[in-house]
Design a protein around this motif. Structure first.
Motif, PDB file in Angstrom:
ATOM      1  N   LEU A 162       7.770  -0.644   2.212  1.00  0.00           N
ATOM      2  CA  LEU A 162       7.163  -1.262   3.394  1.00  0.00           C
ATOM      3  C   LEU A 162       5.719  -1.644   3.081  1.00  0.00           C
ATOM      4  CD1 LEU A 162       8.444   1.208   6.146  1.00  0.00           C
ATOM      5  CD2 LEU A 162       9.166  -1.169   5.865  1.00  0.00           C
ATOM      6  N   HIS A 163       5.033  -0.744   2.384  1.00  0.00           N
ATOM      7  CA  HIS A 163       3.629  -0.967   2.038  1.00  0.00           C
ATOM      8  C   HIS A 163       3.470  -2.181   1.119  1.00  0.00           C
ATOM      9  CE1 HIS A 163      -0.562   0.181   1.230  1.00  0.00           C
ATOM     10  NE2 HIS A 163      -0.314  -0.190  -0.016  1.00  0.00           N
ATOM     11  N   ARG A 191     -11.137  -4.340  10.995  1.00  0.00           N
ATOM     12  CA  ARG A 191     -11.348  -5.794  10.982  1.00  0.00           C
ATOM     13  C   ARG A 191     -10.749  -6.491  12.204  1.00  0.00           C
ATOM     14  NH1 ARG A 191      -9.171  -6.909   4.833  1.00  0.00           N
ATOM     15  NH2 ARG A 191     -10.916  -5.973   3.669  1.00  0.00           N
ATOM     16  N   GLY A 192      -9.748  -5.849  12.813  1.00  0.00           N
ATOM     17  CA  GLY A 192      -9.016  -6.523  13.879  1.00  0.00           C
ATOM     18  C   GLY A 192      -8.124  -7.607  13.319  1.00  0.00           C
ATOM     19  N   GLU A 193      -7.584  -7.351  12.128  1.00  0.00           N
ATOM     20  CA  GLU A 193      -6.747  -8.330  11.435  1.00  0.00           C
ATOM     21  C   GLU A 193      -5.268  -8.005  11.634  1.00  0.00           C
ATOM     22  OE1 GLU A 193      -6.061 -10.030   6.870  1.00  0.00           O
ATOM     23  OE2 GLU A 193      -7.764  -8.735   7.311  1.00  0.00           O
ATOM     24  N   GLY A 194      -4.573  -8.833  12.414  1.00  0.00           N
ATOM     25  CA  GLY A 194      -3.164  -8.604  12.669  1.00  0.00           C
ATOM     26  C   GLY A 194      -2.892  -7.539  13.704  1.00  0.00           C
ATOM     27  N   VAL A 195      -3.949  -6.938  14.215  1.00  0.00           N
ATOM     28  CA  VAL A 195      -3.834  -5.850  15.171  1.00  0.00           C
ATOM     29  C   VAL A 195      -5.136  -5.787  15.969  1.00  0.00           C
ATOM     30  CG1 VAL A 195      -4.774  -4.093  13.613  1.00  0.00           C
ATOM     31  CG2 VAL A 195      -3.130  -3.412  15.370  1.00  0.00           C
ATOM     32  N   GLN A 196      -5.083  -5.221  17.157  1.00  0.00           N
ATOM     33  CA  GLN A 196      -6.293  -5.111  17.964  1.00  0.00           C
ATOM     34  C   GLN A 196      -7.349  -4.265  17.258  1.00  0.00           C
ATOM     35  OE1 GLN A 196      -5.620  -3.757  21.964  1.00  0.00           O
ATOM     36  NE2 GLN A 196      -7.787  -3.565  22.445  1.00  0.00           N
ATOM     37  N   LEU A 227      -3.927   0.425   6.953  1.00  0.00           N
ATOM     38  CA  LEU A 227      -3.875   0.190   8.394  1.00  0.00           C
ATOM     39  C   LEU A 227      -5.251   0.396   9.011  1.00  0.00           C
ATOM     40  CD1 LEU A 227      -2.173  -0.373  10.930  1.00  0.00           C
ATOM     41  CD2 LEU A 227      -1.730   2.099  11.064  1.00  0.00           C
ATOM     42  N   ALA A 228      -5.961   1.405   8.541  1.00  0.00           N
ATOM     43  CA  ALA A 228      -7.309   1.657   9.041  1.00  0.00           C
ATOM     44  C   ALA A 228      -8.220   0.461   8.783  1.00  0.00           C
ATOM     45  CB  ALA A 228      -7.886   2.905   8.372  1.00  0.00           C
ATOM     46  N   ILE A 229      -8.096  -0.139   7.616  1.00  0.00           N
ATOM     47  CA  ILE A 229      -8.921  -1.298   7.274  1.00  0.00           C
ATOM     48  C   ILE A 229      -8.618  -2.459   8.223  1.00  0.00           C
ATOM     49  CG2 ILE A 229      -9.345  -3.061   5.510  1.00  0.00           C
ATOM     50  CD1 ILE A 229      -8.866  -0.857   3.411  1.00  0.00           C
ATOM     51  N   LEU A 264       2.746  -1.734   8.011  1.00  0.00           N
ATOM     52  CA  LEU A 264       1.832  -0.657   7.643  1.00  0.00           C
ATOM     53  C   LEU A 264       1.884   0.475   8.662  1.00  0.00           C
ATOM     54  CD1 LEU A 264      -1.296  -2.641   6.402  1.00  0.00           C
ATOM     55  CD2 LEU A 264       0.303  -1.326   4.999  1.00  0.00           C
ATOM     56  N   GLN A 265       1.994   0.105   9.940  1.00  0.00           N
ATOM     57  CA  GLN A 265       2.104   1.119  10.983  1.00  0.00           C
ATOM     58  C   GLN A 265       3.350   1.972  10.770  1.00  0.00           C
ATOM     59  OE1 GLN A 265      -0.109   1.464  14.088  1.00  0.00           O
ATOM     60  NE2 GLN A 265       0.854   3.426  13.583  1.00  0.00           N
ATOM     61  N   GLN A 266       4.454   1.321  10.431  1.00  0.00           N
ATOM     62  CA  GLN A 266       5.714   2.038  10.203  1.00  0.00           C
ATOM     63  C   GLN A 266       5.591   3.009   9.027  1.00  0.00           C
ATOM     64  OE1 GLN A 266       9.074  -0.607   9.751  1.00  0.00           O
ATOM     65  NE2 GLN A 266      10.523   1.056   9.360  1.00  0.00           N
ATOM     66  N   ALA A 267       4.985   2.529   7.941  1.00  0.00           N
ATOM     67  CA  ALA A 267       4.820   3.392   6.760  1.00  0.00           C
ATOM     68  C   ALA A 267       3.798   4.491   7.019  1.00  0.00           C
ATOM     69  CB  ALA A 267       4.393   2.548   5.559  1.00  0.00           C
ATOM     70  N   ALA A 268       2.742   4.166   7.764  1.00  0.00           N
ATOM     71  CA  ALA A 268       1.721   5.154   8.106  1.00  0.00           C
ATOM     72  C   ALA A 268       2.315   6.257   8.964  1.00  0.00           C
ATOM     73  CB  ALA A 268       0.561   4.481   8.833  1.00  0.00           C
ATOM     74  N   ASP A 269       3.134   5.885   9.922  1.00  0.00           N
ATOM     75  CA  ASP A 269       3.790   6.874  10.781  1.00  0.00           C
ATOM     76  C   ASP A 269       4.696   7.794   9.975  1.00  0.00           C
ATOM     77  OD1 ASP A 269       2.571   5.950  13.098  1.00  0.00           O
ATOM     78  OD2 ASP A 269       4.227   4.611  13.616  1.00  0.00           O
ATOM     79  N   ALA A 270       5.220   7.271   8.852  1.00  0.00           N
ATOM     80  CA  ALA A 270       6.093   8.069   7.990  1.00  0.00           C
ATOM     81  C   ALA A 270       5.299   8.967   7.046  1.00  0.00           C
ATOM     82  CB  ALA A 270       7.004   7.155   7.182  1.00  0.00           C
ATOM     83  N   GLY A 271       3.962   8.841   7.080  1.00  0.00           N
ATOM     84  CA  GLY A 271       3.114   9.719   6.275  1.00  0.00           C
ATOM     85  C   GLY A 271       2.645   9.159   4.954  1.00  0.00           C
TER      86      GLY A 271
END
Length: 301
Positions: free
Chosen positions: A189-190, A234-239, A228-230, A213-220
């Protein structure tokens, strides 16, 4: 029903395995010359060893884990051979030895371990512990991919992007990334998310990338948590949400290792200074809650 017996490894490799931990040469040597081994016993030892490694808090526990792996590996248990090879490749618990890692991966692969096939391919790509052979590495990755190993499919995609060991074909590379990501394996996914953010081989899709990234982040998966933090900073692709970004940096830092851990911690410290103590406290509480829930989920498995 026919009983399937492990094939003991050669005496030479058994003694090399035994050398991983003092005091087990006799046990591993005996296993090498035995005519048959009990698959159940070897598998049980392997499970016990891997559990010890994941929970070990003392050096003695880690040594015991390697002892169990070494005996099981001497009996030809595929997962034990792969795990011991990985320890040697990383220099974790045992002395770093790429040549020994390659030998162990090779034995594991002969016994059907697909993860060892992927690992051996990466060693051949780098010429690490074995001769460099990009074409051979690509062939191994293709075999592992065909067997359903998502990470091997992702690794093969990178070869098609670069033209290393195969004819360069970015379109084929993207198709492979999509195939790997369809399994929901976090690393895959990453890799797809990175390709969609980068836009080097395909049109940029930041919103989809953030979702992956959210899906992979949630999986640890720590790398995805960092990425995802980056995007959230930046607000890139996400709020844009720097406090939530700090939460993910804290979570990623808790599981990352080596230089990656240092890099993430530096980013978290820098962002924390910008946001101030109240935001740091809020992010810390959210990170702690996430990690507690994650640990509970792991314990139930």
């Amino acid at each position: 029903m026919k009983t399937i017996l492990f094939r003991p490894v050669s005496m030479v490799l058994a003694l090399a395995i035994a050398a991983a931990v003092p005091g087990i040469a006799q046990a591993a040597g005996k296993s090498a010359v035995s005519q048959a081994a009990n698959p159940s016993d070897a598998a049980t030892m392997t499970v016990r060893a891997l559990d010890l490694l994941s929970k070990a808090r003392t050096g003695a526990a880690r040594v015991e884990a390697v002892r169990l792996l070494a005996v099981a590996a001497g009996l030809g248990q595929p997962e034990a051979l792969f795990a011991l090879g990985t320890l040697h490749a990383r220099g974790a618990v045992v002395k770093q030895d790429s040549a020994k890692a390659v030998a162990l991966y090779g034995e594991a692969m002969k016994r059907g371990n697909v993860k060892a096939m992927n690992a051996l391919a990466l060693h051949r790509l780098r010429g690490d512990g074995t001769r460099k052979d990009a074409a051979g590495a690509a062939a191994l990755l293709q075999r592992a991919s065909d067997a359903g190993l998502a990470v091997a499919t992702s690794n093969l995609a990178q070869l098609y992007f670069s033209g290393i060991g195969v004819r360069k074909d970015p379109k084929r590379g993207m198709a492979l990334l999509e195939k790997a990501a369809a399994t929901a394996e976090p690393a895959s996914l990453h890799e797809l998310a990175v390709a969609l953010v980068d836009g080097k081989h395909v049109a940029k899709e930041p919103v989809r990338a953030a979702a992956l990234l959210q899906q992979a982040a949630d999986a640890g998966f720590a790398k995805s948590q960092y990425s995802l933090a980056i995007l959230k900073v930046r607000g890139e692709g996400v709020q844009r949400d720097p406090v939530d970004a700090l939460k993910w940096l804290m979570i990623a830092a808790s599981s990352a290792t080596g230089a990656t851990k240092v890099e993430i911690q530096k980013a978290a410290n820098a962002l924390g200074k910008q946001l101030g103590p109240e935001a740091v406290s809020t992010a810390g509480e959210a990170a702690g809650l996430w990690m507690t829930r994650s640990n509970l989920r792991q314990a139930r498995r």
